[in-house]
Design a protein around this motif. Structure first.
Motif, PDB file in Angstrom:
ATOM      1  N   ARG A 158       4.876   4.588   5.689  1.00  0.00           N
ATOM      2  CA  ARG A 158       5.059   3.978   4.375  1.00  0.00           C
ATOM      3  C   ARG A 158       5.569   2.549   4.548  1.00  0.00           C
ATOM      4  N   GLN A 159       5.329   1.735   3.527  1.00  0.00           N
ATOM      5  CA  GLN A 159       5.834   0.362   3.537  1.00  0.00           C
ATOM      6  C   GLN A 159       6.795   0.218   2.363  1.00  0.00           C
ATOM      7  N   LEU A 160       7.948  -0.379   2.654  1.00  0.00           N
ATOM      8  CA  LEU A 160       8.952  -0.558   1.604  1.00  0.00           C
ATOM      9  C   LEU A 160       8.658  -1.808   0.780  1.00  0.00           C
ATOM     10  N   ALA A 161       7.929  -2.741   1.365  1.00  0.00           N
ATOM     11  CA  ALA A 161       7.583  -3.975   0.652  1.00  0.00           C
ATOM     12  C   ALA A 161       6.174  -4.400   1.070  1.00  0.00           C
ATOM     13  N   GLY A 162       5.223  -3.477   0.887  1.00  0.00           N
ATOM     14  CA  GLY A 162       3.828  -3.771   1.233  1.00  0.00           C
ATOM     15  C   GLY A 162       3.328  -4.940   0.402  1.00  0.00           C
ATOM     16  N   ARG A 163       2.597  -5.842   1.062  1.00  0.00           N
ATOM     17  CA  ARG A 163       2.173  -7.067   0.376  1.00  0.00           C
ATOM     18  C   ARG A 163       0.669  -7.110   0.173  1.00  0.00           C
ATOM     19  N   GLY A 164       0.267  -7.554  -1.011  1.00  0.00           N
ATOM     20  CA  GLY A 164      -1.147  -7.760  -1.286  1.00  0.00           C
ATOM     21  C   GLY A 164      -1.440  -9.234  -1.413  1.00  0.00           C
ATOM     22  N   ARG A 165      -2.661  -9.570  -1.767  1.00  0.00           N
ATOM     23  CA  ARG A 165      -3.026 -10.974  -1.987  1.00  0.00           C
ATOM     24  C   ARG A 165      -2.404 -11.461  -3.280  1.00  0.00           C
ATOM     25  N   HIS A 207      -5.081   9.343  -0.013  1.00  0.00           N
ATOM     26  CA  HIS A 207      -4.634  10.369  -0.978  1.00  0.00           C
ATOM     27  C   HIS A 207      -3.570   9.725  -1.837  1.00  0.00           C
ATOM     28  N   MET A 208      -3.902   8.735  -2.597  1.00  0.00           N
ATOM     29  CA  MET A 208      -2.870   8.045  -3.374  1.00  0.00           C
ATOM     30  C   MET A 208      -2.249   9.017  -4.373  1.00  0.00           C
ATOM     31  N   ALA A 209      -0.931   8.936  -4.531  1.00  0.00           N
ATOM     32  CA  ALA A 209      -0.270   9.771  -5.536  1.00  0.00           C
ATOM     33  C   ALA A 209      -0.839   9.403  -6.900  1.00  0.00           C
ATOM     34  N   LYS A 210      -1.040  10.392  -7.755  1.00  0.00           N
ATOM     35  CA  LYS A 210      -1.753  10.137  -9.012  1.00  0.00           C
ATOM     36  C   LYS A 210      -0.925   9.358 -10.030  1.00  0.00           C
ATOM     37  N   ASP A 211       0.395   9.422  -9.884  1.00  0.00           N
ATOM     38  CA  ASP A 211       1.237   8.811 -10.922  1.00  0.00           C
ATOM     39  C   ASP A 211       1.714   7.408 -10.564  1.00  0.00           C
ATOM     40  N   VAL A 212       1.069   6.756  -9.582  1.00  0.00           N
ATOM     41  CA  VAL A 212       1.551   5.428  -9.179  1.00  0.00           C
ATOM     42  C   VAL A 212       1.159   4.371 -10.206  1.00  0.00           C
ATOM     43  N   ALA A 213       1.967   3.313 -10.257  1.00  0.00           N
ATOM     44  CA  ALA A 213       1.659   2.210 -11.168  1.00  0.00           C
ATOM     45  C   ALA A 213       0.951   1.123 -10.377  1.00  0.00           C
ATOM     46  N   ILE A 214      -0.354   1.005 -10.555  1.00  0.00           N
ATOM     47  CA  ILE A 214      -1.130  -0.044  -9.879  1.00  0.00           C
ATOM     48  C   ILE A 214      -1.831  -0.839 -10.977  1.00  0.00           C
ATOM     49  N   ASP A 215      -1.687  -2.185 -10.898  1.00  0.00           N
ATOM     50  CA  ASP A 215      -2.134  -3.006 -12.025  1.00  0.00           C
ATOM     51  C   ASP A 215      -3.609  -3.390 -11.975  1.00  0.00           C
ATOM     52  N   GLY A 230      -5.113  -2.143   3.990  1.00  0.00           N
ATOM     53  CA  GLY A 230      -4.583  -0.962   3.301  1.00  0.00           C
ATOM     54  C   GLY A 230      -5.751  -0.179   2.738  1.00  0.00           C
ATOM     55  N   VAL A 231      -5.809   1.106   3.045  1.00  0.00           N
ATOM     56  CA  VAL A 231      -6.885   1.964   2.507  1.00  0.00           C
ATOM     57  C   VAL A 231      -6.237   3.122   1.756  1.00  0.00           C
ATOM     58  N   ASN A 232      -6.614   3.292   0.502  1.00  0.00           N
ATOM     59  CA  ASN A 232      -6.097   4.428  -0.267  1.00  0.00           C
ATOM     60  C   ASN A 232      -6.832   5.695   0.171  1.00  0.00           C
ATOM     61  N   SER A 248       2.592   1.700  -1.372  1.00  0.00           N
ATOM     62  CA  SER A 248       2.471   2.284  -0.027  1.00  0.00           C
ATOM     63  C   SER A 248       3.292   3.560   0.142  1.00  0.00           C
ATOM     64  N   PRO A 249       2.963   4.629  -0.603  1.00  0.00           N
ATOM     65  CA  PRO A 249       3.742   5.861  -0.474  1.00  0.00           C
ATOM     66  C   PRO A 249       3.580   6.533   0.893  1.00  0.00           C
ATOM     67  N   PHE A 250       4.528   7.404   1.194  1.00  0.00           N
ATOM     68  CA  PHE A 250       4.661   8.025   2.522  1.00  0.00           C
ATOM     69  C   PHE A 250       3.498   8.973   2.866  1.00  0.00           C
TER      70      PHE A 250
END
Ligand code: BTN
Length: 329
Positions: free
Chosen positions: A117-124, A216-224, A212-214, A131-133
């Motif tokens: 997991r990443q505690l402060a994963g960065r995107g563009r 099994h992303m958790a379903k309840d994540v907030a992604i904009d 970063g490749v999704n 970045s969940p565990f």
């Protein structure tokens, strides 16, 4: 956070529970050489990491469905025959695998960092990368180049090609590339690429390629932004979800092959492959920069990786950076 002092016990507990079977507190305590109370504390930490645990008074604890953890042996075993053995650093957690490679002194070129997991994963464009565990792939590769930054022109697009090839090699087809470097499935973001360069812009420089490749992303994540994951694609295509270690091996293999030859070949070698997977070809799109929006028909990319648009019958060229493309509404 996983504190350093108890990390070893915690990781051993995680590996014991990863099989998905019930393990009693007593059994775990005996195997780990700690009290049942200490086992309980570690179990709490697992829950903090977002790992779903069930517990039954008579049976103990289990991770329903088990957990596939990243493991060096499994990754090396899944690398195709003849590929160079990777220099791997696998971390249970880190701020960002890119930052780890940038901030750690003395790492050899081709070092690959993976994290659970990443505690402060960065995107563009200043975005965070969720970045969940133990659910997805967070992978970075360190590479040194001679000849300055110009050698790296188009590299981030070629990385997109490497990712589509890696996905295809584990059975995931139908992925498209949105300029400059989004990996999409049916217009939803599946993977992202973040290149960070340092060193002498005219001489020896190093680049960290973060992917970063999704999975099994958790379903309840907030992604904009609209997103998807490999589990959803596999369900749609009635395929088994590839395991994360095999996917990591496929990505490392493709990235190593790309990086070994990129400096001598340049992006031109990957241009047609990129076009074959390109999203929105011959469609109306808008290109957004910091202070403008230009709309036209997307034609593809040139041999340097620049985007080609037809705007009012004239060809316009856009270079990378803080630019993004969206389909015209
Ligand atoms: C994007 O915004 O599309 C780029 C996302 C890149 C995410 C990856 S995950 C591994 C590496 N570490 C990071 O902090 N970011 C990249």
């Amino acid at each position: 956070m996983i504190d350093d002092l108890h990390q070893d016990t915690f990781l051993r507990l995680l590996h014991l529970l990863a099989d998905g079977d019930y393990h009693s507190g007593e059994e775990l305590g005996a195997l780990l050489g700690v009290s049942r109370a200490a086992v309980w504390k570690h179990v709490q930490k697992l829950e903090h990491l977002g790992v779903e645990l069930s517990s039954q008074r008579s049976k103990g604890y289990r991770i329903a469905g088990g957990l596939e953890l990243l493991q060096e042996q499994a990754i090396v075993a899944a690398m195709p025959e003849g590929s160079a053995p990777p220099l791997l650093v696998i971390l249970p957690e880190t701020d960002s695998t890119n930052s780890y490679l940038i901030n750690t002194q003395g790492l050899p070129t081709a070092t690959v960092c993976l994290a659970e997991r990443q505690l402060a994963g960065r995107g563009r464009r200043g975005r965070a990368w969720v970045s969940p565990f133990a659910r997805n792939i967070y992978l970075s590769v360190l590479w040194r180049f001679e000849g300055g930054a110009s050698v790296l022109e188009g590299l981030s697009l070629a990385v997109g090609v490497a990712i589509t090839r890696a996905l295809a090699s584990v059975g995931i087809e139908g992925v498209s590339l949105k300029w400059p470097n989004d990996v999409l499935y049916r217009d939803n973001k599946l993977a992202g690429i973040l290149l960070e360069m340092s060193g002498d812009p005219a001489g020896e420089c190093q680049v960290v390629i973060g992917v970063g490749v999704n999975v099994h992303m958790a379903k309840d994540v907030a992604i904009d932004q609209p997103w998807t994951d490999i589990a959803a694609i596999a369900a749609e295509q009635q395929l088994a979800v590839p395991d994360r270690n095999s996917l990591a091996a496929a990505l490392i293999n493709e990235l190593q092959a790309l990086l070994q030859s990129f400096a001598s070949r340049g992006f031109a070698h990957w241009q047609q492959q990129w076009m074959n997977s390109a999203a929105y070809i011959n469609e109306q799109v808008c290109v957004l920069t910091a202070n403008s929006e230009v709309c036209g028909i997307l034609r593809g990319v040139d041999a340097s990786g620049a985007l080609l648009l037809t705007v009012d019958g004239q060809s316009q060229v856009f270079h990378g950076g803080e630019v993004s493309v969206r389909r015209r509404e």
